[in-house]
Motif scaffolding. Structure first.
Motif, mmCIF file in Angstrom:
data_model
loop_
_atom_site.group_PDB
_atom_site.id
_atom_site.type_symbol
_atom_site.label_atom_id
_atom_site.label_comp_id
_atom_site.label_asym_id
_atom_site.label_seq_id
_atom_site.Cartn_x
_atom_site.Cartn_y
_atom_site.Cartn_z
ATOM 1 N N VAL A 183 3.631 45.619 41.415
ATOM 2 C CA VAL A 183 3.294 46.528 40.503
ATOM 3 C C VAL A 183 3.370 45.929 39.010
ATOM 4 N N LEU A 184 4.391 45.314 38.768
ATOM 5 C CA LEU A 184 4.844 44.974 37.486
ATOM 6 C C LEU A 184 3.614 44.198 36.670
ATOM 7 N N PRO A 185 3.039 43.102 37.307
ATOM 8 C CA PRO A 185 1.803 42.475 36.740
ATOM 9 C C PRO A 185 0.815 43.601 36.124
ATOM 10 N N PHE B 225 15.090 48.544 31.778
ATOM 11 C CA PHE B 225 14.712 48.423 33.068
ATOM 12 C C PHE B 225 13.483 47.557 33.250
ATOM 13 N N LEU B 226 12.665 47.553 32.478
ATOM 14 C CA LEU B 226 11.314 46.747 32.276
ATOM 15 C C LEU B 226 11.678 45.319 32.012
ATOM 16 N N LYS B 227 12.522 45.259 31.170
ATOM 17 C CA LYS B 227 12.929 43.748 30.642
ATOM 18 C C LYS B 227 13.839 43.209 31.908
ATOM 19 N N ALA B 228 14.739 44.067 32.524
ATOM 20 C CA ALA B 228 15.284 43.282 33.500
ATOM 21 C C ALA B 228 14.678 42.969 34.609
ATOM 22 N N LEU C 232 11.628 38.641 37.633
ATOM 23 C CA LEU C 232 10.442 37.966 38.160
ATOM 24 C C LEU C 232 9.994 36.661 37.384
ATOM 25 N N ASP C 233 10.709 36.347 36.429
ATOM 26 C CA ASP C 233 10.493 35.281 35.463
ATOM 27 C C ASP C 233 9.382 35.447 34.810
ATOM 28 N N VAL C 234 8.943 36.736 34.249
ATOM 29 C CA VAL C 234 7.756 37.306 33.458
ATOM 30 C C VAL C 234 8.586 37.668 32.066
ATOM 31 N N ASP C 235 7.507 36.928 31.057
ATOM 32 C CA ASP C 235 8.159 37.041 29.537
ATOM 33 C C ASP C 235 7.712 38.577 29.355
ATOM 34 N N LEU C 236 8.516 39.410 28.765
ATOM 35 C CA LEU C 236 8.188 40.750 28.512
ATOM 36 C C LEU C 236 8.664 40.802 26.811
ATOM 37 N N GLU C 237 7.763 40.717 25.801
ATOM 38 C CA GLU C 237 8.013 40.697 24.660
ATOM 39 C C GLU C 237 7.458 42.003 23.717
#
Length: 171
Positions: free
Chosen positions: A62-64, A86-89, A94-99
């Protein structure tokens, strides 16, 4: 979420609306399967049961999709530090960069509705007469948050002219 801690608890539903020129141009909503059991408190608060999540995708799927949906957008949330935590955690797991940062309507309410005793989304909805489609569900809360932001942008149009005017309300 399954609780209040972005470190230990998980997202069970995520949703957003994409707004352009005051109109909804897209909507994203998904329930999310989690390994944790849902407490009775969470089930009662959200109306989400474990059986509702059983056949749903997990956060890695879902996140991607959600991040693709919000690409190029300015995020807005009520008590944005909670949502962004929560989104950043989840992104980090998942090793996804959230900037992304987000504009916080709770911060806006503290400034522009200073006389309102509570700045909760419930209090704001009551103050303006907004009706929740469903409380403590992603799209239900999103729609009230959007209504509040649109109302503020109208009522305070001399003070909230551009994104630069909103940056002090970022999280």
């Amino acid at each position: 979420t399954t609780g209040l801690s972005s470190q230990y608890d998980r997202i069970i539903e995520i949703g957003a609306q994409k707004i352009q020129s005051g109109k909804v141009i897209g909507e994203f909503s998904s329930l999310i399967k989690v390994k944790d059991r849902l407490s009775r408190v969470v089930q009662k608060l959200t109306g989400i049961s474990e059986s509702m999540l059983a056949d749903k995708p997990d956060i890695s799927e879902v996140l991607p999709k959600f991040l693709n949906f919000i690409k190029g957008s300015i995020l807005v949330a009520h008590n944005a530090s909670f949502d962004m935590g929560f989104l950043k955690a989840e992104s980090s797991r998942l090793d996804v960069d959230l900037e992304w940062s987000a504009c916080c309507t709770l911060k806006l309410a503290r400034v522009f509705l200073a006389d309102l005793e509570s700045k909760s989304l419930d209090a704001i909805a009551k103050h303006y007469g907004f009706i929740f489609e469903s409380r403590h569900r992603s799209i239900g809360d999103v729609k009230v948050t959007v209504s509040f932001l649109q109302r503020l942008l109208t009522d305070e149009r001399e003070k909230l002219v551009s994104w630069a005017d909103m940056q002090s309300f970022e999280v």
